[in-house]
Design an enzyme around this catalytic site. Structure first.
Site, PDB file in Angstrom:
ATOM      1  N   ARG A 183      60.304  11.691  33.188  1.00 30.31           N
ATOM      2  CA  ARG A 183      60.311  13.099  33.564  1.00 30.31           C
ATOM      3  C   ARG A 183      58.961  13.770  33.362  1.00 30.31           C
ATOM      4  O   ARG A 183      58.868  14.986  33.320  1.00 30.31           O
ATOM      5  CB  ARG A 183      61.397  13.834  32.780  1.00 30.31           C
ATOM      6  CG  ARG A 183      62.793  13.348  33.186  1.00 30.31           C
ATOM      7  CD  ARG A 183      63.894  13.867  32.307  1.00 30.31           C
ATOM      8  NE  ARG A 183      65.089  13.004  32.447  1.00 30.31           N
ATOM      9  CZ  ARG A 183      65.949  12.782  31.490  1.00 30.31           C
ATOM     10  NH1 ARG A 183      65.767  13.334  30.311  1.00 30.31           N
ATOM     11  NH2 ARG A 183      66.985  11.998  31.701  1.00 30.31           N
TER      12      ARG A 183
ATOM     13  N   CYS B 292      33.694  -8.576  39.044  1.00 34.45           N
ATOM     14  CA  CYS B 292      32.856  -7.555  38.417  1.00 34.45           C
ATOM     15  C   CYS B 292      31.539  -8.147  37.925  1.00 34.45           C
ATOM     16  O   CYS B 292      30.528  -7.437  37.859  1.00 34.45           O
ATOM     17  CB  CYS B 292      33.617  -6.890  37.270  1.00 34.45           C
ATOM     18  SG  CYS B 292      34.992  -5.870  37.860  1.00 34.45           S
TER      19      CYS B 292
ATOM     20  N   SER C 192      70.979  -8.653  20.017  1.00 30.17           N
ATOM     21  CA  SER C 192      70.840  -9.851  20.840  1.00 30.17           C
ATOM     22  C   SER C 192      69.363 -10.196  21.061  1.00 30.17           C
ATOM     23  O   SER C 192      68.978 -11.371  21.023  1.00 30.17           O
ATOM     24  CB  SER C 192      71.539  -9.651  22.186  1.00 30.17           C
ATOM     25  OG  SER C 192      72.942  -9.526  22.015  1.00 30.17           O
TER      26      SER C 192
ATOM     27  N   THR D 225      75.587   1.447  26.849  1.00 28.37           N
ATOM     28  CA  THR D 225      74.837   2.694  27.016  1.00 28.37           C
ATOM     29  C   THR D 225      75.155   3.340  28.354  1.00 28.37           C
ATOM     30  O   THR D 225      75.312   4.563  28.455  1.00 28.37           O
ATOM     31  CB  THR D 225      73.325   2.413  26.902  1.00 28.37           C
ATOM     32  OG1 THR D 225      73.044   1.909  25.594  1.00 28.37           O
ATOM     33  CG2 THR D 225      72.508   3.665  27.143  1.00 28.37           C
TER      34      THR D 225
ATOM     35  N   SER E 158      76.936  -8.338  31.369  1.00 27.89           N
ATOM     36  CA  SER E 158      77.499  -9.685  31.512  1.00 27.89           C
ATOM     37  C   SER E 158      78.701  -9.718  32.443  1.00 27.89           C
ATOM     38  O   SER E 158      78.794 -10.559  33.340  1.00 27.89           O
ATOM     39  CB  SER E 158      77.901 -10.236  30.139  1.00 27.89           C
ATOM     40  OG  SER E 158      76.771 -10.403  29.315  1.00 27.89           O
TER      41      SER E 158
ATOM     42  N   GLU F   3      34.476  -1.614  35.884  1.00 29.69           N
ATOM     43  CA  GLU F   3      33.025  -1.788  36.024  1.00 29.69           C
ATOM     44  C   GLU F   3      32.541  -1.295  37.388  1.00 29.69           C
ATOM     45  O   GLU F   3      31.533  -0.600  37.489  1.00 29.69           O
ATOM     46  CB  GLU F   3      32.649  -3.262  35.843  1.00 29.69           C
ATOM     47  CG  GLU F   3      33.012  -3.827  34.476  1.00 29.69           C
ATOM     48  CD  GLU F   3      34.378  -4.505  34.442  1.00 29.69           C
ATOM     49  OE1 GLU F   3      34.473  -5.573  33.806  1.00 29.69           O
ATOM     50  OE2 GLU F   3      35.320  -3.978  35.054  1.00 29.69           O
TER      51      GLU F   3
ATOM     52  N   ASN G  49      70.186  -4.608  21.143  1.00 26.93           N
ATOM     53  CA  ASN G  49      69.069  -4.762  20.207  1.00 26.93           C
ATOM     54  C   ASN G  49      69.262  -5.994  19.326  1.00 26.93           C
ATOM     55  O   ASN G  49      68.327  -6.763  19.092  1.00 26.93           O
ATOM     56  CB  ASN G  49      68.939  -3.514  19.329  1.00 26.93           C
ATOM     57  CG  ASN G  49      68.352  -2.331  20.079  1.00 26.93           C
ATOM     58  OD1 ASN G  49      67.817  -2.469  21.171  1.00 26.93           O
ATOM     59  ND2 ASN G  49      68.455  -1.150  19.486  1.00 26.93           N
TER      60      ASN G  49
ATOM     61  N   ARG H  82      58.003   5.604  28.827  1.00 26.78           N
ATOM     62  CA  ARG H  82      58.649   5.188  30.075  1.00 26.78           C
ATOM     63  C   ARG H  82      57.639   5.103  31.214  1.00 26.78           C
ATOM     64  O   ARG H  82      57.757   4.263  32.110  1.00 26.78           O
ATOM     65  CB  ARG H  82      59.784   6.149  30.437  1.00 26.78           C
ATOM     66  CG  ARG H  82      60.980   6.060  29.509  1.00 26.78           C
ATOM     67  CD  ARG H  82      62.108   6.970  29.972  1.00 26.78           C
ATOM     68  NE  ARG H  82      63.280   6.851  29.111  1.00 26.78           N
ATOM     69  CZ  ARG H  82      64.448   7.444  29.345  1.00 26.78           C
ATOM     70  NH1 ARG H  82      64.588   8.205  30.432  1.00 26.78           N
ATOM     71  NH2 ARG H  82      65.463   7.291  28.517  1.00 26.78           N
TER      72      ARG H  82
END
Length: 366
Positions: A210, A87, A305, A199, A224, A52, A303, A187
């Site tokens: 990127r 505002c 979990s 991973t 863990s 605003e 995933n 991302r």
């Protein structure tokens, strides 16, 4: 309808703040009188002017008198002093007589108070205008402000036969260039990006953005047993791009000390009955560090979990027109899985788009 045109322009402006305003919401504003746009603005960067005030500044730079005008704004105007003044105060000072708003602000410091202040001063307030479209801007903010934990969006790319990699582990590339570019827009949008140690060990990823002018997300690794290699690209760049490593309380203290020296932040957590970190506690810790949203690029076990913990809010499923085959090929959700089809984790489809030869299908948790 001409008023819808102005609000859709405000929505378009709001999106320009993606990746720059977290943990604040995306907000856009358009000031109009007699069918003429007097000023436009959006919340451009965290800690700077809200939409605003930016729209008002734009109009005043052009020499406009705003008395009797209308302002279309995607979110209820704030009414408290924070990093910037309220505002509502600016709207009243400029004599804007009509405020058309898309979304309610669930922040307890606002939550209807902005509307009340304006109405008490004789301003006409039209709430919930194109509410659904405006609400869609700020799923991350709404979740974070209500729960103080990050909004979690699971992302994966898979083939028509449901594989994210071949049985050898090779996954370059499941999808094409257009879909991969879209991932980097995600991302940029999310404050954090999270992966599991599997991973990291398999791919040695950077987990950066990127896009030209994009913002690198905070990298969060669920590890863990603290197996992250000290020579991994994540650790080697921890001084330049924020890295958080979450591990069990009994993890190697010497390795923790080395990681801290390299620039990583450590979060130590209790174990669940499955012997892994407690993701619910981790989400509270991350929320306290102002991480409002996480793009989960975790691999199949992480995933699962997150699904078991009930922490997945949204799914981005990139679907490629190819098949890998193989009973040992990796899938988006691994682990033990469920015993009964009736217990399936369920979602509702919220969007579909073509990305080159690939498809993106989005889902919200139902």
């Amino acid at each position: 309808m001409i008023e819808e045109k102005y609000m859709r322009r405000a929505i378009e402006l709001a999106r320009k703040g993606s990746g720059a305003v977290n943990p604040n919401p995306l907000v856009g504003a358009v000031i109009v009188r007699d069918g003429r746009v007097l000023g436009e603005g959006w919340h451009e960067r965290y800690g700077q002017l809200h939409a605003e005030r930016n729209a008002i500044a734009h109009a005043k730079e052009a020499g406009e008198d705003l008395r009797g005008s209308s302002i279309y704004v995607t979110l209820e105007p704030c009414c408290h002093y924070g990093k910037t003044p309220p505002c509502t105060e600016a709207i009243l000072e400029e004599g804007i007589s009509r405020v058309i708003v898309g979304s309610d602000d669930p922040n307890p410091r606002v939550a209807g108070k902005g509307f009340q202040i304006l109405r008490e001063q004789g301003v006409e307030v039209v709430p919930h205008f194109l509410k659904e479209e405006c609400d869609a801007l700020n799923g991350v903010f709404f979740h974070y402000i209500r729960t103080q934990t990050p909004y979690v969006a699971m992302k994966y790319a898979m083939t028509l036969d449901g594989k994210i990699a071949c049985h050898t582990g090779d996954s370059r590339w499941v999808t094409g260039k257009t879909a991969r570019e879209h991932v980097h827009r995600l991302r940029n949008h999310f404050t954090g990006i999270m992966a599991g140690i599997g991973t990291v060990l398999a791919d040695d990823p950077m987990l950066n953005c990127r896009l030209e002018g994009g913002r690198d997300p905070v990298r969060i690794i669920a590890d863990s047993r603290l197996r992250i290699p000290l020579d991994s690209r994540l650790v080697q760049t921890a001084g330049n791009q924020r890295l958080i490593v979450a591990c069990l309380e009994e993890a190697d203290p010497d390795k923790m000390a080395f990681l801290k020296e390299a620039g990583a932040e450590m979060i130590t957590l209790p174990a669940t009955d499955r012997g892994v970190i407690d993701l619910t506690v981790l989400m509270k810790e991350l929320g306290a560090r102002k991480i409002d949203g996480i793009l989960l690029e975790g691999g199949g076990r992480l995933n699962e979990s997150f699904l078991r913990a009930g922490l997945v809010n949204h799914v981005y499923c990139y679907l490629a027109p190819k098949m890998f085959g193989g009973e040992d090929a990796r899938t988006p959700v691994e682990g033990t899985g469920l015993d009964l089809a009736a217990d399936a984790w369920t979602f509702r489809r919220t969007g579909m788009m073509e990305l080159g030869e690939d498809m993106l299908i989005e889902f919200d948790r139902s």
